[in-house]
Write a protein that holds these residues in place. Structure first.
Motif, PDB file in Angstrom:
ATOM      1  N   LEU A 196      87.035  90.493-121.299  1.00 11.26           N
ATOM      2  CA  LEU A 196      87.681  91.719-120.838  1.00 11.26           C
ATOM      3  C   LEU A 196      87.550  91.854-119.331  1.00 11.26           C
ATOM      4  CD1 LEU A 196      88.991  94.528-121.349  1.00 11.26           C
ATOM      5  CD2 LEU A 196      86.682  95.385-121.813  1.00 11.26           C
ATOM      6  N   LEU A 197      86.385  91.536-118.789  1.00 15.27           N
ATOM      7  CA  LEU A 197      86.176  91.607-117.340  1.00 15.27           C
ATOM      8  C   LEU A 197      87.007  90.564-116.617  1.00 15.27           C
ATOM      9  CD1 LEU A 197      83.607  93.158-118.491  1.00 15.27           C
ATOM     10  CD2 LEU A 197      82.504  92.496-116.348  1.00 15.27           C
ATOM     11  N   TYR A 198      87.133  89.382-117.204  1.00 15.84           N
ATOM     12  CA  TYR A 198      87.923  88.334-116.567  1.00 15.84           C
ATOM     13  C   TYR A 198      89.407  88.686-116.578  1.00 15.84           C
ATOM     14  CZ  TYR A 198      83.615  85.596-116.955  1.00 15.84           C
ATOM     15  OH  TYR A 198      82.314  85.149-116.852  1.00 15.84           O
ATOM     16  N   LEU A 199      89.859  89.377-117.619  1.00 12.08           N
ATOM     17  CA  LEU A 199      91.252  89.820-117.673  1.00 12.08           C
ATOM     18  C   LEU A 199      91.546  90.797-116.545  1.00 12.08           C
ATOM     19  CD1 LEU A 199      94.028  90.074-119.109  1.00 12.08           C
ATOM     20  CD2 LEU A 199      93.002  91.905-120.484  1.00 12.08           C
ATOM     21  N   LEU A 200      90.691  91.796-116.372  1.00  9.44           N
ATOM     22  CA  LEU A 200      90.899  92.783-115.317  1.00  9.44           C
ATOM     23  C   LEU A 200      90.848  92.118-113.946  1.00  9.44           C
ATOM     24  CD1 LEU A 200      91.251  95.724-114.425  1.00  9.44           C
ATOM     25  CD2 LEU A 200      88.771  95.987-114.547  1.00  9.44           C
ATOM     26  N   ALA A 201      89.901  91.202-113.748  1.00 10.40           N
ATOM     27  CA  ALA A 201      89.796  90.512-112.467  1.00 10.40           C
ATOM     28  C   ALA A 201      91.041  89.670-112.199  1.00 10.40           C
ATOM     29  CB  ALA A 201      88.546  89.640-112.443  1.00 10.40           C
ATOM     30  N   ALA A 202      91.572  89.013-113.228  1.00  7.91           N
ATOM     31  CA  ALA A 202      92.763  88.183-113.036  1.00  7.91           C
ATOM     32  C   ALA A 202      93.950  89.022-112.576  1.00  7.91           C
ATOM     33  CB  ALA A 202      93.098  87.446-114.332  1.00  7.91           C
ATOM     34  N   GLU A 203      94.144  90.182-113.199  1.00  9.25           N
ATOM     35  CA  GLU A 203      95.248  91.040-112.775  1.00  9.25           C
ATOM     36  C   GLU A 203      95.007  91.581-111.362  1.00  9.25           C
ATOM     37  OE1 GLU A 203      98.134  91.559-113.829  1.00  9.25           O
ATOM     38  OE2 GLU A 203      98.199  91.050-115.952  1.00  9.25           O
ATOM     39  N   ALA A 204      93.758  91.810-110.997  1.00 10.66           N
ATOM     40  CA  ALA A 204      93.455  92.258-109.631  1.00 10.66           C
ATOM     41  C   ALA A 204      93.764  91.159-108.624  1.00 10.66           C
ATOM     42  CB  ALA A 204      91.990  92.672-109.534  1.00 10.66           C
ATOM     43  N   TRP A 205      93.408  89.918-108.951  1.00  9.22           N
ATOM     44  CA  TRP A 205      93.708  88.790-108.060  1.00  9.22           C
ATOM     45  C   TRP A 205      95.228  88.632-107.906  1.00  9.22           C
ATOM     46  CZ3 TRP A 205      88.884  89.563-108.652  1.00  9.22           C
ATOM     47  CH2 TRP A 205      87.874  88.736-108.187  1.00  9.22           C
ATOM     48  N   LEU A 206      95.948  88.772-109.021  1.00 13.11           N
ATOM     49  CA  LEU A 206      97.402  88.652-108.966  1.00 13.11           C
ATOM     50  C   LEU A 206      98.014  89.751-108.108  1.00 13.11           C
ATOM     51  CD1 LEU A 206      98.042  87.764-112.700  1.00 13.11           C
ATOM     52  CD2 LEU A 206      98.654  86.310-110.758  1.00 13.11           C
ATOM     53  N   GLN A 207      97.513  90.962-108.232  1.00  9.76           N
ATOM     54  CA  GLN A 207      98.049  92.083-107.470  1.00  9.76           C
ATOM     55  C   GLN A 207      97.821  91.884-105.978  1.00  9.76           C
ATOM     56  OE1 GLN A 207      97.861  96.046-109.266  1.00  9.76           O
ATOM     57  NE2 GLN A 207      96.878  96.791-107.402  1.00  9.76           N
ATOM     58  N   ARG A 208      96.716  91.220-105.636  1.00  8.88           N
ATOM     59  CA  ARG A 208      96.402  90.954-104.220  1.00  8.88           C
ATOM     60  C   ARG A 208      96.969  89.617-103.746  1.00  8.88           C
ATOM     61  NH1 ARG A 208      90.048  91.567-104.753  1.00  8.88           N
ATOM     62  NH2 ARG A 208      90.018  91.091-102.507  1.00  8.88           N
ATOM     63  N   GLU A 209      97.705  88.928-104.633  1.00  8.45           N
ATOM     64  CA  GLU A 209      98.336  87.637-104.345  1.00  8.45           C
ATOM     65  C   GLU A 209      97.310  86.582-103.941  1.00  8.45           C
ATOM     66  OE1 GLU A 209     101.447  88.414-101.512  1.00  8.45           O
ATOM     67  OE2 GLU A 209     102.755  89.267-103.045  1.00  8.45           O
ATOM     68  N   LEU A 210      96.151  86.612-104.586  1.00  4.63           N
ATOM     69  CA  LEU A 210      95.114  85.608-104.340  1.00  4.63           C
ATOM     70  C   LEU A 210      95.310  84.377-105.210  1.00  4.63           C
ATOM     71  CD1 LEU A 210      91.996  87.954-104.141  1.00  4.63           C
ATOM     72  CD2 LEU A 210      93.272  86.939-102.240  1.00  4.63           C
ATOM     73  N   ILE A 211      96.021  84.531-106.308  1.00  5.78           N
ATOM     74  CA  ILE A 211      96.374  83.411-107.186  1.00  5.78           C
ATOM     75  C   ILE A 211      97.843  83.540-107.554  1.00  5.78           C
ATOM     76  CG2 ILE A 211      94.063  83.024-108.119  1.00  5.78           C
ATOM     77  CD1 ILE A 211      94.816  84.706-110.547  1.00  5.78           C
ATOM     78  N   ASP A 212      98.429  82.447-108.002  1.00  8.72           N
ATOM     79  CA  ASP A 212      99.851  82.438-108.351  1.00  8.72           C
ATOM     80  C   ASP A 212     100.055  82.919-109.784  1.00  8.72           C
ATOM     81  OD1 ASP A 212     100.568  81.434-105.867  1.00  8.72           O
ATOM     82  OD2 ASP A 212     100.342  79.345-106.515  1.00  8.72           O
ATOM     83  N   ASP A 213     101.127  83.660-109.979  1.00  7.79           N
ATOM     84  CA  ASP A 213     101.495  84.147-111.301  1.00  7.79           C
ATOM     85  C   ASP A 213     102.368  83.082-111.961  1.00  7.79           C
ATOM     86  OD1 ASP A 213     102.102  85.556-113.555  1.00  7.79           O
ATOM     87  OD2 ASP A 213     102.798  87.355-112.519  1.00  7.79           O
ATOM     88  N   THR A 214     101.748  82.265-112.804  1.00 11.59           N
ATOM     89  CA  THR A 214     102.446  81.155-113.427  1.00 11.59           C
ATOM     90  C   THR A 214     102.483  81.320-114.945  1.00 11.59           C
ATOM     91  OG1 THR A 214     100.446  79.816-113.732  1.00 11.59           O
ATOM     92  CG2 THR A 214     101.601  79.639-111.602  1.00 11.59           C
ATOM     93  N   PRO A 215     103.430  80.670-115.618  1.00 10.13           N
ATOM     94  CA  PRO A 215     103.448  80.713-117.083  1.00 10.13           C
ATOM     95  C   PRO A 215     102.151  80.192-117.701  1.00 10.13           C
ATOM     96  CG  PRO A 215     105.540  79.893-116.248  1.00 10.13           C
ATOM     97  CD  PRO A 215     104.606  79.973-115.074  1.00 10.13           C
ATOM     98  N   GLU A 216     101.531  79.201-117.076  1.00 12.56           N
ATOM     99  CA  GLU A 216     100.293  78.648-117.627  1.00 12.56           C
ATOM    100  C   GLU A 216      99.147  79.649-117.541  1.00 12.56           C
ATOM    101  OE1 GLU A 216      98.283  75.396-119.554  1.00 12.56           O
ATOM    102  OE2 GLU A 216     100.304  76.207-119.419  1.00 12.56           O
TER     103      GLU A 216
END
Length: 297
Positions: A71-91
Motif C-alpha cells: 500500500l505504501l509503495y502504491l502511494l509512493a509510485a503515484e507520487a513519483w509519477l505526479q512529480r515526473e520522477l519516473i515514466d508512466d509506462t504500461p509495464e
C-alpha cells in the motif's frame, strides 16, 4: 496532529472486542494484535469528509507488515509519477495492478527498483553497499518529509519475498534483521485514509489507487480466486452489499489487513489490523469476526 479525533466509547468497544476474542480460545491475543479503527460522518471518496472519530490498540507498535507494505509503495509510485520522477509506462501500470490486486512479490520488486533506482544482485563490498542502501531509503525519506507524527519508527525499504532475500538484499536486512520492513497500524491507517480521501495527490491518481484496492464481495468472484484478500481477512466479515477497499498481508508468522468499508446504514469505517505469530497467521476467523463486532453486524 492526530489524523482522527479520539473517541472514548469506541475505545471501550475495541477493548471489549479484543478481550472477548482472547477469551474465546486465543491466549495472548492482546499482545499479538495492533488495531486502528476510525469512523467517518460521510464517505471519504471524492475528498476529505472531515475529521473522523477513532481509537487504537497498540496502534503505535511497529510490526512486520508482510504485503500490507505494498500500500505504501502504491502511494509512493503515484507520487513519483505526479512529480515526473519516473515514466508512466504500461509495464509500470501492469506491475502496480499485480502488486495490489494479486499481491505479486515479483511485481513489487520492479516497483521498488523503479522508485529507488536500485536492483537486486550479488553481495556488494562495504562502500558500494552503503551507496546502494542510501538509494533504497528514498521511499522512507519521502514519507518522513510528510511530517506525519505516526511515521517515526516505521520502515518501508525492502522488497517482499516468497523464499526470502539473497545477496545484497539480504545484506540490506542487517545481521539481526534490524532493517526489515515494519509498520504500525496507525501509520498504515493514515496512508489508507490519504488514498481514500484524496489528501496528498491528484483526484485522478487517487481514483486509480482506489480502483486497484477495490475488492469484490460476490461469492462467485471469491470462489474463483482462492487468494482474494477477502476470505480470512476483514472483508470476510462483511455482507455482500458492502463496498470494500483493502490490502491484506499474510505469511507464516502474520495475518494483517487494512480496509476502508462502506455499508448502507453504517458509518463509513477504516480498520487496520496487524496480528503476529503462527497461531494468528492460521486464524482465518479472527479478522472477519473483529470486523463484524466493530462495524456492528
Amino acid at each position: 496532529m492526530a489524523f482522527y479525533c479520539p473517541d472514548g466509547e469506541m475505545e471501550q468497544a475495541l477493548v471489549a472486542a479484543i478481550s472477548s476474542l482472547e477469551q474465546e480460545g486465543r491466549p495472548g491475543l492482546s499482545e499479538q494484535l495492533s488495531v486502528t479503527w476510525i469512523r467517518y460522518g460521510q464517505s471519504l471518496r471524492g475528498g476529505s469528509a472531515g475529521e473522523g472519530q477513532g481509537t487504537h490498540w497498540r496502534g503505535n507498535q511497529a510490526r512486520y507488515p508482510a504485503s500490507v507494505v505494498k500500500l505504501l509503495y502504491l502511494l509512493a509510485a503515484e507520487a513519483w509519477l505526479q512529480r515526473e520522477l519516473i515514466d508512466d509506462t504500461p509495464e509500470l501500470r501492469r506491475a502496480l495492478a499485480d502488486m495490489i490486486r494479486d499481491s505479486s512479490n515479483d511485481a513489487t520488486g520492479l516497483v521498488v527498483d523503479l522508485l529507488t533506482g536500485t536492483c537486486s544482485g550479488p553481495e556488494l563490498p562495504a562502500a558500494a553497499l552503503q551507496q546502494w542502501s542510501q538509494q533504497r531509503q528514498l521511499i522512507n525519506r519521502w514519507y518522513g518529509e510528510l511530517g506525519w507524527p505516526e511515521w517515526p519508527g516505521n520502515n518501508s525499504c525492502q522488497k517482499t519475498w516468497g523464499d526470502g532475500p539473497y545477496g545484497r538484499e539480504r545484506q540490506s536486512y542487517g545481521h539481526e534483521l534490524e532493517n526489515r520492513n515494519r509498520l504500525s497500524s496507525n501509520l498504515t491507517a493514515r496512508v489508507l485514509q490519504a488514498v481514500m480521501a484524496r489528501e496528498l495527490l491528484s483526484p485522478s491518481a487517487c481514483s486509480r489507487m482506489q480502483e486497484l484496492l477495490s475488492r469484490s464481495l460476490e461469492p462467485a468472484a471469491r470462489a474463483a480466486d482462492p487468494e482474494n484478500q477477502v476470505d480470512g481477512f476483514l472483508g470476510g466479515g462483511l455482507p455482500e452489499g458492502a463496498q470494500l477497499w483493502s490490502k491484506a498481508g499474510w505469511m507464516s508468522q502474520a495475518r494483517h489487513d487494512a480496509a476502508y468499508i462502506e455499508l448502507e446504514g453504517k458509518a463509513p469505517a477504516l480498520i487496520v489490523v496487524l496480528s503476529d505469530g503462527p497461531e494468528r497467521a492460521q486464524d482465518e476467523a479472527l479478522l472477519p469476526e473483529l470486523c463484524r463486532r466493530l462495524i456492528g453486524l
